[in-house]
Design a protein around this motif. Structure first.
Motif, PDB file in Angstrom:
ATOM      1  N   MET A 137       0.846  -1.194   0.000  1.00 62.16           N
ATOM      2  CA  MET A 137       0.000   0.000   0.000  1.00 62.16           C
ATOM      3  C   MET A 137       0.884   1.247   0.000  1.00 62.16           C
ATOM      4  SD  MET A 137      -2.704   1.295   2.934  1.00 62.16           S
ATOM      5  CE  MET A 137      -3.736  -0.142   2.769  1.00 62.16           C
ATOM      6  N   ASN A 138       0.706   2.102  -0.994  1.00 63.06           N
ATOM      7  CA  ASN A 138       1.449   3.351  -1.037  1.00 63.06           C
ATOM      8  C   ASN A 138       0.821   4.357  -0.085  1.00 63.06           C
ATOM      9  OD1 ASN A 138       3.315   2.530  -3.000  1.00 63.06           O
ATOM     10  ND2 ASN A 138       1.842   2.940  -4.647  1.00 63.06           N
ATOM     11  N   ILE A 139       1.660   4.989   0.721  1.00 57.99           N
ATOM     12  CA  ILE A 139       1.173   5.945   1.708  1.00 57.99           C
ATOM     13  C   ILE A 139       1.747   7.311   1.384  1.00 57.99           C
ATOM     14  CG2 ILE A 139       1.130   6.577   4.146  1.00 57.99           C
ATOM     15  CD1 ILE A 139       1.421   3.642   4.819  1.00 57.99           C
ATOM     16  N   SER A 140       0.901   8.289   1.353  1.00 52.32           N
ATOM     17  CA  SER A 140       1.348   9.667   1.166  1.00 52.32           C
ATOM     18  C   SER A 140       1.436  10.316   2.536  1.00 52.32           C
ATOM     19  CB  SER A 140       0.357  10.427   0.275  1.00 52.32           C
ATOM     20  OG  SER A 140       0.778  11.773   0.124  1.00 52.32           O
ATOM     21  N   TYR A 141       2.661  10.385   3.054  1.00 49.97           N
ATOM     22  CA  TYR A 141       2.847  10.924   4.395  1.00 49.97           C
ATOM     23  C   TYR A 141       2.633  12.433   4.411  1.00 49.97           C
ATOM     24  CZ  TYR A 141       5.209   6.448   5.172  1.00 49.97           C
ATOM     25  OH  TYR A 141       5.509   5.111   5.253  1.00 49.97           O
ATOM     26  N   PRO A 142       2.176  12.964   5.530  1.00 55.05           N
ATOM     27  CA  PRO A 142       2.093  14.430   5.653  1.00 55.05           C
ATOM     28  C   PRO A 142       3.475  15.043   5.458  1.00 55.05           C
ATOM     29  CG  PRO A 142       0.950  13.352   7.462  1.00 55.05           C
ATOM     30  CD  PRO A 142       1.710  12.280   6.748  1.00 55.05           C
ATOM     31  N   LYS A 143       3.532  16.133   4.768  1.00 55.63           N
ATOM     32  CA  LYS A 143       4.818  16.802   4.558  1.00 55.63           C
ATOM     33  C   LYS A 143       5.219  17.505   5.846  1.00 55.63           C
ATOM     34  CE  LYS A 143       7.296  19.964   1.485  1.00 55.63           C
ATOM     35  NZ  LYS A 143       8.399  19.001   1.324  1.00 55.63           N
ATOM     36  N   THR A 144       6.411  17.187   6.324  1.00 56.21           N
ATOM     37  CA  THR A 144       6.907  17.783   7.562  1.00 56.21           C
ATOM     38  C   THR A 144       7.981  18.811   7.223  1.00 56.21           C
ATOM     39  OG1 THR A 144       6.500  15.712   8.745  1.00 56.21           O
ATOM     40  CG2 THR A 144       7.935  17.319   9.806  1.00 56.21           C
ATOM     41  N   ARG A 145       7.761  20.038   7.623  1.00 54.45           N
ATOM     42  CA  ARG A 145       8.743  21.078   7.297  1.00 54.45           C
ATOM     43  C   ARG A 145      10.042  20.834   8.057  1.00 54.45           C
ATOM     44  NH1 ARG A 145       9.132  25.079  11.338  1.00 54.45           N
ATOM     45  NH2 ARG A 145       7.290  25.280  12.699  1.00 54.45           N
ATOM     46  N   THR A 146      11.110  21.298   7.474  1.00 52.44           N
ATOM     47  CA  THR A 146      12.431  21.161   8.089  1.00 52.44           C
ATOM     48  C   THR A 146      13.017  22.542   8.347  1.00 52.44           C
ATOM     49  OG1 THR A 146      13.524  21.076   5.940  1.00 52.44           O
ATOM     50  CG2 THR A 146      12.860  18.967   6.924  1.00 52.44           C
ATOM     51  N   SER A 147      14.009  22.544   9.220  1.00 54.11           N
ATOM     52  CA  SER A 147      14.731  23.779   9.500  1.00 54.11           C
ATOM     53  C   SER A 147      16.220  23.533   9.270  1.00 54.11           C
ATOM     54  CB  SER A 147      14.495  24.230  10.943  1.00 54.11           C
ATOM     55  OG  SER A 147      15.175  23.374  11.844  1.00 54.11           O
ATOM     56  N   ASN A 148      16.997  24.596   9.346  1.00 53.23           N
ATOM     57  CA  ASN A 148      18.449  24.481   9.169  1.00 53.23           C
ATOM     58  C   ASN A 148      19.176  24.332  10.497  1.00 53.23           C
ATOM     59  OD1 ASN A 148      18.305  24.767   6.345  1.00 53.23           O
ATOM     60  ND2 ASN A 148      18.146  27.001   6.561  1.00 53.23           N
ATOM     61  N   GLN A 149      18.481  23.856  11.526  1.00 52.77           N
ATOM     62  CA  GLN A 149      19.075  23.722  12.846  1.00 52.77           C
ATOM     63  C   GLN A 149      20.259  22.752  12.808  1.00 52.77           C
ATOM     64  OE1 GLN A 149      18.292  25.216  15.926  1.00 52.77           O
ATOM     65  NE2 GLN A 149      20.202  24.195  16.546  1.00 52.77           N
ATOM     66  N   VAL A 150      21.411  23.245  13.204  1.00 53.10           N
ATOM     67  CA  VAL A 150      22.618  22.428  13.285  1.00 53.10           C
ATOM     68  C   VAL A 150      23.331  22.757  14.592  1.00 53.10           C
ATOM     69  CG1 VAL A 150      24.885  21.933  12.296  1.00 53.10           C
ATOM     70  CG2 VAL A 150      22.921  22.273  10.786  1.00 53.10           C
TER      71      VAL A 150
ATOM     72  N   ASP B 227      14.867   7.317   2.527  1.00 51.73           N
ATOM     73  CA  ASP B 227      14.723   6.300   1.486  1.00 51.73           C
ATOM     74  C   ASP B 227      15.015   4.947   2.118  1.00 51.73           C
ATOM     75  OD1 ASP B 227      14.655   4.746  -0.764  1.00 51.73           O
ATOM     76  OD2 ASP B 227      16.593   5.437  -1.542  1.00 51.73           O
ATOM     77  N   ILE B 228      13.983   4.342   2.721  1.00 52.36           N
ATOM     78  CA  ILE B 228      14.185   3.092   3.461  1.00 52.36           C
ATOM     79  C   ILE B 228      13.159   2.027   3.057  1.00 52.36           C
ATOM     80  CG2 ILE B 228      15.383   4.067   5.460  1.00 52.36           C
ATOM     81  CD1 ILE B 228      12.701   4.261   6.893  1.00 52.36           C
ATOM     82  N   GLY B 229      12.695   2.060   1.836  1.00 49.65           N
ATOM     83  CA  GLY B 229      11.799   1.027   1.345  1.00 49.65           C
ATOM     84  C   GLY B 229      10.338   1.440   1.378  1.00 49.65           C
ATOM     85  N   ASP B 230       9.487   0.517   0.933  1.00 45.77           N
ATOM     86  CA  ASP B 230       8.080   0.819   0.703  1.00 45.77           C
ATOM     87  C   ASP B 230       7.159   0.438   1.849  1.00 45.77           C
ATOM     88  OD1 ASP B 230       8.722   1.792  -1.810  1.00 45.77           O
ATOM     89  OD2 ASP B 230       8.490  -0.184  -2.748  1.00 45.77           O
ATOM     90  N   LYS B 231       7.670  -0.230   2.860  1.00 48.70           N
ATOM     91  CA  LYS B 231       6.797  -0.612   3.967  1.00 48.70           C
ATOM     92  C   LYS B 231       6.376   0.629   4.747  1.00 48.70           C
ATOM     93  CE  LYS B 231       8.461  -5.348   4.558  1.00 48.70           C
ATOM     94  NZ  LYS B 231       9.114  -6.333   5.464  1.00 48.70           N
TER      95      LYS B 231
END
Length: 687
Positions: A1-14, A640-644
């Motif tokens: 089953m393909n899942i469209s995950y909610p888009k999670t915003r990122t920051s430049n925190q380092v 990128d860790i597979g389709d599960k």
């Protein structure tokens, strides 16, 4: 089953830590869901996705219905006896919360407190109760929404009416009554700043005395250490009523200081009996003018010592020496010492006189876990509970003088315990250490071919995983799955050495032990890689997250529950700073390197095919704040860790686990078992 995950915003925190560039793009998810609209919206979006996926799983509704049937039987907790009154918790079956009842002599129990009436959603719980010495009052702790914060109230046992007394901002504290019943001692923290109650670090705990009828501002400060704000305190009135025994702690390690205060003299100066935080000294009781303690000083598996009550400097006498088995608990009842041991993770109970001479053993109902044996030195009877993976928790009354025992409360459970088998095996870990593991399943399960198996572990904080009954575990076995519990290093199964071998810089041993458990189950044909799942909570959630990163191809599915997933920032929230005893301090270079190497959030392996992962947490968990799981979920979904599927299930109005209402538990396990069944090809046997 393909899942469209909610888009999670990122920051430049380092962060630049000890020469390392450490990215933390999802730090904004550490925000409190009560305060941050952005975090709340993210939680809702994730629950929409995971809820839709889980509700559509085959067998999910059938699993939920059967779990409700299995859960629906009477349950009891260990009783506390005061005079002729016996107090215990009771649940008729599917009540959201256990009810406190009191039984007087041979009369029928009557309800004293019903937490099910305290909130509409059933998420307000009776966290603990403490009857006064004469049994006239019960002080009790209220827990709301799963938080670690407690509110103390008092009820009259005679009338059932609540008193006006109320004490707030209590956390990590019991309470202990004065022998005259005039009030009790407890520990609390200062009131947090607005908006900081559920995330800020806990500092400056202090011991207070509350007199019945007083308002909280009138409570008398008994003991504090302003110069050491990280110290915490447990206060207990000695069994002879003459001394307040204060156990001082500063983390999760069982290494304490002990302070005594003479209660017969108002304003008596504290006397430091044990200093240095070097060993475990757990107060047992006072008898024959001596204070008795359980300690691991010069005895990593535990021994019992005593010291005269009149000495200001400890003059220790060894009462019960260390043996080959770990002492897990000691009490004094009826002039006898009851010592509970772990023999290869299974309970054995021995009795001794107060000079340490062996009297005999307590016959237990089988191979499993015994608990209880509480009471006062002058009591003539005590109670204990017994359980195993296939035996529901049953209560027994024990006559100290005769040794006779009889069932006090026994559940009439809607299943046959004889239909399940439990065995213990030992398997070699990566370094050759022999690790014990329990394996349980239906007696009629055909093991000639690989079966879906669920491997559970914890491996930390000196906590042993002894045989324990759980309706949810039984359902997994009833469905046709194998249930395995690995007693990996870091726990307390074999004493201090076993704990030390799986913590701090030895933490990798715990992960290796768990991986080896999975390999053993596969090698022996119990299961296979495409039918093996793993599960653990809190420190066990960390365990699952770490081993999935290290051996993703070994497992078909994984459930890390309320896990510690960011090993570089756990010490910055609520009780997290205490955990440096087990994990090490991320602000120290030596520990930083070790923690960074296995931190689940920081070590997701791009390009590897990961198992199906269902992360579980709760929006109001203030033990392991949910930001750990939020950040880990966002990182998994972006990798990128597979389709599960890599989903997160976020419970509302729930905390780290304690106080969760029955309905929420059933819903959660229906989701988890359906998820695991789907991804391990289990077609559930559902009677």
């Amino acid at each position: 089953m393909n899942i469209s995950y909610p888009k999670t915003r990122t920051s430049n925190q380092v962060d630049y830590l000890f020469g390392e560039r450490v990215a933390d793009p999802y730090r904004w998810l550490e925000g409190d869901v009560r305060e941050s609209k952005d975090v709340a919206a993210w939680v809702q979006a994730q629950n929409d996705i995971s809820g839709g996926y889980l509700n559509a799983l085959t067998y999910r509704s059938e699993i939920k219905a059967r779990l409700g049937m299995l859960w629906n039987y009477e349950k009891f907790t260990l009783p506390t006896k005061r005079g002729e009154r016996c107090f215990f918790m009771h649940n008729t079956g599917l009540q959201s919360q256990f009810v406190l009842v009191v039984q007087e002599g041979e009369r029928q129990p009557r309800m004293l407190l019903d937490p099910n009436s305290w909130s509409e959603d059933g998420a307000t719980a009776l966290a603990a109760y403490f009857p006064s010495p004469d049994g006239k009052f019960v002080a009790y702790q209220v827990q709301d929404g799963g938080s670690d914060w407690r509110t103390i109230k008092i009820v009259s046992v005679d009338t059932g009416e609540a008193l006006s007394d109320r004490i707030d901002w209590v956390k990590f504290s019991g309470l202990s009554w004065k022998k005259d019943g005039s009030g009790f001692f407890y520990s609390r923290y200062p009131e947090p700043e607005t908006g900081e109650a559920f995330q800020s670090l806990n500092h400056n705990q202090a011991v207070y005395f509350h007199a019945i009828g007083d308002d909280q501002p009138q409570d008398r400060l008994i003991y504090a250490r302003a110069e050491n704000p990280e110290h915490g305190f447990g206060a207990e009135v000695s069994s002879d009523g003459e001394t307040l025994v204060i156990t001082v702690w500063r983390g999760t390690d069982e290494r304490y200081e002990v302070v005594l205060i003479d209660l017969s003299t108002l304003g008596a100066a504290p006397v430091e009996l044990i200093s240095g935080f070097e060993s475990n000294y757990t107060y047992i009781a006072t008898a024959n003018n001596r204070h008795f303690f359980l300690t691991d000083s010069n005895a990593p598996r535990g021994r019992v010592v005593s010291t005269p009550v009149d000495d200001t400097v400890a003059d220790w006498l060894e009462v019960i020496p260390e043996s080959e088995n770990v002492i897990s608990g000691v009490s004094i009842v009826g002039g006898r010492l009851f010592a509970t041991y772990m023999q290869d993770v299974k309970s054995a109970v021995l009795t001794f006189d107060l000079d340490g001479a062996l009297i005999g053993d307590v016959t237990l109902p089988g191979v499993g876990t015994a608990s209880g044996f509480g009471g006062e030195p002058e009591d003539t009877e005590t109670f204990f509970g017994f359980e195993s993976f296939n035996q529901p928790y049953t209560l027994y009354r024990f006559d100290v003088g005769t040794g006779d025992q009889k069932v006090f409360k026994q559940p009439d459970a809607p299943f046959n315990p004889d239909g399940f088998v439990v065995r213990q095996v030992f398997y070699p870990s990566k370094d050759g250490t022999e690790i014990p593991m329990f394996i349980a399943h239906r007696k009629d399960l055909d093991l000639s071919s690989a079966k879906p198996a669920l491997l559970y572990g914890y491996g930390g904080f000196n906590v042993p995983l002894t045989p324990a009954f759980s309706v949810t575990r039984l359902q997994w076995m009833e469905m046709g799955g194998v249930y395995a519990v690995a007693n990996i290093r870091g726990g307390g199964e074999y004493g201090k050495a076993w704990h030390d071998a799986g913590r701090l810089r030895n933490k990798q041993n715990a992960f290796d032990d768990f991986i080896a458990a999975g390999e053993y189950l596969i090698e022996k044909g119990v299961t296979s890689k495409d039918r093996l799942s793993i599960f653990g909570g809190s420190n066990g959630g960390l365990l699952v997250g770490a081993v999935v990163n290290q051996r993703p191809g070994l497992f078909a599915a994984a459930i890390p529950a309320v896990g510690v997933m960011d090993m570089l920032r756990f010490h910055k929230f609520t009780a997290g700073r205490f955990w440096t005893d087990d994990y090490g301090d991320p602000d120290e270079k030596e520990h930083f390197r070790n923690l960074y190497a296995y931190s689940p959030y920081h070590n997701i392996n791009e390009g590897e095919d990961y198992p199906a992962v269902l992360i579980t947490t709760a929006d109001t968990d203030d033990r392991v704040v949910p930001g750990h799981s939020f950040k880990y979920a966002a990182a998994l979904q972006a990798a990128d860790i597979g389709d599960k599927p890599h989903l997160i299930r976020i419970e509302t109005r729930a905390g780290h686990g304690a106080g969760k209402p029955t309905e929420k538990i059933i819903e959660e396990y229906a989701d988890m078992w359906a998820f695991l069944a789907h991804h391990t090809e289990l077609e559930p046997h559902l009677p």
